[in-house]
Design an enzyme around this catalytic site. Structure first.
Site, PDB file in Angstrom:
ATOM      1  N   TYR A 124     -31.191  25.881   4.863  1.00  0.00           N
ATOM      2  CA  TYR A 124     -32.428  26.207   4.170  1.00  0.00           C
ATOM      3  C   TYR A 124     -33.399  25.043   4.302  1.00  0.00           C
ATOM      4  O   TYR A 124     -33.030  23.893   4.062  1.00  0.00           O
ATOM      5  CB  TYR A 124     -32.171  26.501   2.685  1.00  0.00           C
ATOM      6  CG  TYR A 124     -33.461  26.908   2.012  1.00  0.00           C
ATOM      7  CD1 TYR A 124     -33.955  28.194   2.183  1.00  0.00           C
ATOM      8  CD2 TYR A 124     -34.220  25.992   1.288  1.00  0.00           C
ATOM      9  CE1 TYR A 124     -35.169  28.570   1.636  1.00  0.00           C
ATOM     10  CE2 TYR A 124     -35.436  26.362   0.737  1.00  0.00           C
ATOM     11  CZ  TYR A 124     -35.905  27.644   0.915  1.00  0.00           C
ATOM     12  OH  TYR A 124     -37.118  28.019   0.394  1.00  0.00           O
ATOM     13  N   GLN A 186     -34.338  34.078  -2.848  1.00  0.00           N
ATOM     14  CA  GLN A 186     -34.025  35.256  -2.018  1.00  0.00           C
ATOM     15  C   GLN A 186     -33.423  34.862  -0.674  1.00  0.00           C
ATOM     16  O   GLN A 186     -32.583  35.592  -0.123  1.00  0.00           O
ATOM     17  CB  GLN A 186     -35.253  36.160  -1.864  1.00  0.00           C
ATOM     18  CG  GLN A 186     -36.463  35.538  -1.199  1.00  0.00           C
ATOM     19  CD  GLN A 186     -37.391  34.820  -2.180  1.00  0.00           C
ATOM     20  OE1 GLN A 186     -36.980  34.408  -3.273  1.00  0.00           O
ATOM     21  NE2 GLN A 186     -38.640  34.640  -1.798  1.00  0.00           N
ATOM     22  N   ASN A 209     -36.416  23.691  -4.069  1.00  0.00           N
ATOM     23  CA  ASN A 209     -36.907  23.519  -5.439  1.00  0.00           C
ATOM     24  C   ASN A 209     -35.849  24.004  -6.427  1.00  0.00           C
ATOM     25  O   ASN A 209     -34.726  24.344  -6.048  1.00  0.00           O
ATOM     26  CB  ASN A 209     -38.245  24.258  -5.625  1.00  0.00           C
ATOM     27  CG  ASN A 209     -38.088  25.765  -5.423  1.00  0.00           C
ATOM     28  OD1 ASN A 209     -36.985  26.318  -5.504  1.00  0.00           O
ATOM     29  ND2 ASN A 209     -39.195  26.434  -5.137  1.00  0.00           N
ATOM     30  N   SER A 233     -34.412  13.123  -5.824  1.00  0.00           N
ATOM     31  CA  SER A 233     -34.133  11.993  -4.945  1.00  0.00           C
ATOM     32  C   SER A 233     -34.363  10.671  -5.683  1.00  0.00           C
ATOM     33  O   SER A 233     -35.098  10.615  -6.662  1.00  0.00           O
ATOM     34  CB  SER A 233     -35.036  12.077  -3.716  1.00  0.00           C
ATOM     35  OG  SER A 233     -34.584  11.213  -2.712  1.00  0.00           O
ATOM     36  N   GLN A 255     -40.162   6.425  -2.000  1.00  0.00           N
ATOM     37  CA  GLN A 255     -39.338   7.324  -2.800  1.00  0.00           C
ATOM     38  C   GLN A 255     -40.180   8.062  -3.833  1.00  0.00           C
ATOM     39  O   GLN A 255     -40.033   9.267  -4.038  1.00  0.00           O
ATOM     40  CB  GLN A 255     -38.240   6.516  -3.502  1.00  0.00           C
ATOM     41  CG  GLN A 255     -37.204   7.350  -4.214  1.00  0.00           C
ATOM     42  CD  GLN A 255     -36.593   8.396  -3.301  1.00  0.00           C
ATOM     43  OE1 GLN A 255     -36.788   9.595  -3.504  1.00  0.00           O
ATOM     44  NE2 GLN A 255     -35.879   7.962  -2.275  1.00  0.00           N
ATOM     45  N   HIS A 258     -42.092  11.433  -3.264  1.00  0.00           N
ATOM     46  CA  HIS A 258     -41.393  12.710  -3.057  1.00  0.00           C
ATOM     47  C   HIS A 258     -41.792  13.752  -4.107  1.00  0.00           C
ATOM     48  O   HIS A 258     -42.000  14.916  -3.786  1.00  0.00           O
ATOM     49  CB  HIS A 258     -39.874  12.523  -3.094  1.00  0.00           C
ATOM     50  CG  HIS A 258     -39.286  12.232  -1.752  1.00  0.00           C
ATOM     51  ND1 HIS A 258     -39.370  13.117  -0.711  1.00  0.00           N
ATOM     52  CD2 HIS A 258     -38.623  11.150  -1.267  1.00  0.00           C
ATOM     53  CE1 HIS A 258     -38.764  12.600   0.352  1.00  0.00           C
ATOM     54  NE2 HIS A 258     -38.318  11.410   0.050  1.00  0.00           N
ATOM     55  N   GLU A 322     -28.354   7.216  -4.697  1.00  0.00           N
ATOM     56  CA  GLU A 322     -28.406   8.000  -3.456  1.00  0.00           C
ATOM     57  C   GLU A 322     -28.768   7.061  -2.285  1.00  0.00           C
ATOM     58  O   GLU A 322     -28.086   7.031  -1.282  1.00  0.00           O
ATOM     59  CB  GLU A 322     -29.471   9.094  -3.600  1.00  0.00           C
ATOM     60  CG  GLU A 322     -29.615   9.969  -2.374  1.00  0.00           C
ATOM     61  CD  GLU A 322     -30.883  10.822  -2.405  1.00  0.00           C
ATOM     62  OE1 GLU A 322     -31.756  10.581  -3.278  1.00  0.00           O
ATOM     63  OE2 GLU A 322     -31.013  11.713  -1.551  1.00  0.00           O
ATOM     64  N   HIS A 323     -29.861   6.327  -2.454  1.00  0.00           N
ATOM     65  CA  HIS A 323     -30.278   5.336  -1.460  1.00  0.00           C
ATOM     66  C   HIS A 323     -30.219   3.955  -2.098  1.00  0.00           C
ATOM     67  O   HIS A 323     -30.816   3.752  -3.154  1.00  0.00           O
ATOM     68  CB  HIS A 323     -31.721   5.570  -0.996  1.00  0.00           C
ATOM     69  CG  HIS A 323     -31.973   6.948  -0.463  1.00  0.00           C
ATOM     70  ND1 HIS A 323     -32.546   7.935  -1.225  1.00  0.00           N
ATOM     71  CD2 HIS A 323     -31.729   7.492   0.755  1.00  0.00           C
ATOM     72  CE1 HIS A 323     -32.654   9.035  -0.491  1.00  0.00           C
ATOM     73  NE2 HIS A 323     -32.168   8.811   0.705  1.00  0.00           N
ATOM     74  N   ASP A 356     -34.129   8.034   6.657  1.00  0.00           N
ATOM     75  CA  ASP A 356     -34.632   9.390   6.395  1.00  0.00           C
ATOM     76  C   ASP A 356     -34.897  10.140   7.695  1.00  0.00           C
ATOM     77  O   ASP A 356     -34.794  11.360   7.754  1.00  0.00           O
ATOM     78  CB  ASP A 356     -35.952   9.327   5.615  1.00  0.00           C
ATOM     79  CG  ASP A 356     -35.753   8.897   4.179  1.00  0.00           C
ATOM     80  OD1 ASP A 356     -34.613   9.001   3.684  1.00  0.00           O
ATOM     81  OD2 ASP A 356     -36.733   8.445   3.545  1.00  0.00           O
ATOM     82  N   GLU A 410      12.438  22.786  -9.393  1.00  0.00           N
ATOM     83  CA  GLU A 410      11.200  23.423  -9.871  1.00  0.00           C
ATOM     84  C   GLU A 410      11.435  24.882 -10.274  1.00  0.00           C
ATOM     85  O   GLU A 410      10.468  25.624 -10.497  1.00  0.00           O
ATOM     86  CB  GLU A 410      10.096  23.329  -8.792  1.00  0.00           C
ATOM     87  CG  GLU A 410       9.475  21.940  -8.681  1.00  0.00           C
ATOM     88  CD  GLU A 410       8.171  21.906  -7.872  1.00  0.00           C
ATOM     89  OE1 GLU A 410       7.808  22.936  -7.267  1.00  0.00           O
ATOM     90  OE2 GLU A 410       7.514  20.843  -7.867  1.00  0.00           O
ATOM     91  N   HIS A 415      11.911  29.858  -2.964  1.00  0.00           N
ATOM     92  CA  HIS A 415      11.481  28.770  -2.089  1.00  0.00           C
ATOM     93  C   HIS A 415      12.710  28.137  -1.419  1.00  0.00           C
ATOM     94  O   HIS A 415      12.688  27.800  -0.242  1.00  0.00           O
ATOM     95  CB  HIS A 415      10.717  27.701  -2.874  1.00  0.00           C
ATOM     96  CG  HIS A 415       9.289  28.059  -3.158  1.00  0.00           C
ATOM     97  ND1 HIS A 415       8.938  29.165  -3.890  1.00  0.00           N
ATOM     98  CD2 HIS A 415       8.118  27.456  -2.788  1.00  0.00           C
ATOM     99  CE1 HIS A 415       7.600  29.221  -3.964  1.00  0.00           C
ATOM    100  NE2 HIS A 415       7.090  28.200  -3.308  1.00  0.00           N
TER     101      HIS A 415
END
Lengths: 430, 430
Positions: A124, A186, A209, A233, A255, A258, A322-323, A356, A410, A415
């Protein structure tokens, strides 16, 4: 940017906290979209595209002619830049290929792991003001290297019914040749359930989003795998006295631009750096088209002055960025101290934007503290590692009796029997 | 066991479908348990233990004396068997260690990945009739090899307030020295949120009943990582004319005895095998203590006669079995045809129970078709792979201009600036 000098240890949790995300009402709006796509397929997709993207589509799939047109529209310099990034990303992800080594765990017992591609994957890519063709490189290259057979991409069309040409160009370059003009929840539903024109996939990748994020969460609960949980981010910069204020300010702003929920944290032991960075930020903000975003996200961000390196290491690992930019003199020494992060940028000449786009590492990374338990996207994200084992007659004769004992302990008699019938047979054979 | 001869292609989806799981009302019962643990900590845990496990506890943590007692209670033969399994599992998981190779993606640009342990992990081991000490080997050994600092285990106590001695023995052996007497959804909550006596962890592993599964799902949504989505255990056996009916019957029963929702599928092209397997199952069932479970799960299971090998390969890969037994003559040739599975057992002498206990492969595997996109537990499950990058001045001078172009094309001016300020500085330095 909030400047905090020598905070108490008790303030740490609060100062390193992320903005709280609330998703419940979003999920309520996403669920009916998922249901509609499940029931009505392409018809629902076209209805939602008309409603949300304000365009009426006949065909959801991007045509050959549209790919051709996009190819001619992307200028040569950008094509070259994309090619350089492509080469680096491919080189680094190729190095992640695992070999299939057979391990003889004991005489007659062979075990190995084999990486097999996830057959069908969906990418996506969000629409909007920033056409994220770089994300197609980050997802499409490992998907192709892994050997995923079906690789599709969904992205919302503009009001003219078209897709950004850099997106189509990059999709072609990485071998994603089925691109669909569908966005939002969708699109996620279409890839999870399949429709008349969009094939169902087993794993969905890519940013989006909060509707996209909620939809990914929902289909994950129903069984479709996703790349990782999402969050805004973020970057943490650790700076010592050798760090140029202009570099740091630029990294923080990269950053912050964003979105308004981006998070930016600066840790330093160098008091004199703070006013310089604040001044540099103001200066650089003047020329930024996305300055409004940046200002709002900086309002929630912190520059924290700490007493020593040891404390910085502790705060750095607690945050699990993250970074993580280590803008320090002894950056290789600092690299050894990293216990948790998504991706780490070492020294003064490794800004986040290099990673990036083009250093070779992946930019799809765990946010929101998820770096404590999750890795960023890599070649591994597009394969499953299947284990194999093969016992010879000697193998089961050696190992079988131990397995029988464990199975009995067990309380799993059947088994045990699966081993016993074989040992009996071999006993008869003598 | 339902025997189906030469089904039509249209029947495939139905014949390979899994039992439907419905979890909604379970989640409604689990949520208040999670809330109570979050709010009241140990007090809530003790209340739930009294209510569900019918025992009043003073201390939740297993004491040194209890470990000592367990050690003396496990008989020597079982200890030896566990040690053999331990050695094989350790050997195979050790082979999964990834080396940190630095890749020069271009001149002056270095990228690498480093495996870092997930600092805090929690293992859940169910109680009940089958004390699953084997699962402790499967989770505890890779956790220890990965170097996870905090490794804890929760398992429900018996009505005498004690934990099965084989469980405590194995926990000690693998270096999990914090064991807590808590089971069910409350144990998952305790590990996700932390309480006065139980430390919070970042990732939770292990099997459990539907309450445990629902609780894992719920805490996952809130940010705690989990090993993988859960479903009933299953086996698919692919058999040719060389497969002994008694072996196949024993393998099917070993899976069927797990519980009434276990699923068992046999594919073969050899018609004469079917009545023999059915007869063998009846014969072997007579001596099984868990025959009731097995009979119920066999009622939902299928033996399917297919027309040729090609069709078998297609059905095998469509099913995406957790355990796939290839009881065929040319098993190595067949191994190459596997596109999706959790773990594969090759030839007539590699029953699933060997992998369940001791061959070396992990027995925590993707069920319910999740093998299409998920791998079983491995050393990878206990680490995150952090990427690093380091650019020299030459590196950014070479790569920087391309990144500037890409950033501009994505409308991210501040991303460009993070490179530009550095290039400008280097320009001044000459």
């Amino acid at each position: 940017m909030k400047v905090v000098r020598y905070p108490q240890q008790e303030e740490k949790a609060d100062l390193l906290s992320r903005p709280v995300m609330e998703a419940t009402d979003i999920m309520d709006r996403v669920k009916p979209i998922l249901e509609a796509v499940k029931e009505k397929g392409d018809t629902a997709l076209k209805e939602f595209t008309e409603r949300f993207d304000r365009v009426e589509l006949t065909d959801l799939e991007v045509s050959y002619e549209e790919f051709e047109e996009a190819y001619s529209l992307v200028d040569q310099e950008l094509k070259e830049a994309i090619q350089v990034a492509y080469n680096n990303i491919k080189r680094f992800h190729e190095s992640q290929k695992a070999s299939t080594a057979v391990v003889h765990t004991m005489n007659g017992v062979q075990c190995w792991r084999k990486s097999l591609p996830i057959e069908k994957v969906g990418l996506y890519i969000p629409g909007g003001t920033a056409p994220l063709f770089s994300t197609i490189l980050m997802l499409g290259i490992p998907a192709s290297l892994a050997g995923c057979k079906e690789r599709i991409l969904c992205t919302p069309p503009g009001t003219d019914g078209k897709i950004n040409s850099a997106i189509l160009y990059t999709a072609q370059l990485v071998g994603v040749d089925k691109v669909f003009k569908v966005g939002g929840a969708q699109a996620i539903a279409a890839m999870a359930y399949g429709t008349e024109s969009i094939p169902q996939v087993y794993k969905i990748f890519g940013p989006g989003n909060q509707y996209v994020t909620a939809a990914k969460q929902a289909v994950f609960q129903e069984g479709t795998a996703i790349d990782m949980p999402a969050g805004p981010s973020e970057v943490m910069v650790v700076a010592d006295k050798t760090a140029p204020a202009s570099f740091i300010a630029a990294d923080l702003l990269a950053q912050a631009e964003h979105g308004i929920d981006s998070q930016v944290v600066l840790l330093t032991t160098e008091e004199s750096l703070l006013p310089k960075v604040v001044a540099e930020i103001e200066q650089q903000l003047k020329n930024l088209p996305r300055a409004d975003f940046a200002r709002q996200s900086l309002a929630n961000s912190r520059a924290i002055l700490l007493k020593d390196d040891e404390t910085m290491v502790e705060w750095m690992n607690d945050y699990a960025a993250e970074h993580l930019i280590l803008s320090v003199e002894n950056d290789e020494e600092w690299a050894e101290k990293v216990e948790t992060a998504g991706s780490v940028f070492l020294g003064h000449y490794s800004p986040e934007s290099i990673g990036d786009y083009a250093s070779g590492t992946n930019h799809t990374l765990p946010t929101n503290g998820y770096a404590r338990a999750y890795s960023g996207v890599s070649l591994d994200s597009f394969v499953k590692k299947v284990t194999f084992q093969r016992l010879s007659k000697t193998g089961i004769q050696t190992l079988g009796p131990y397995v029988e004992k464990m199975a009995i302990a067990e309380n799993l008699q059947a088994h045990k029997n699966a081993v016993s019938v074989r040992l009996e047979q071999l006993g008869k054979e003598g």
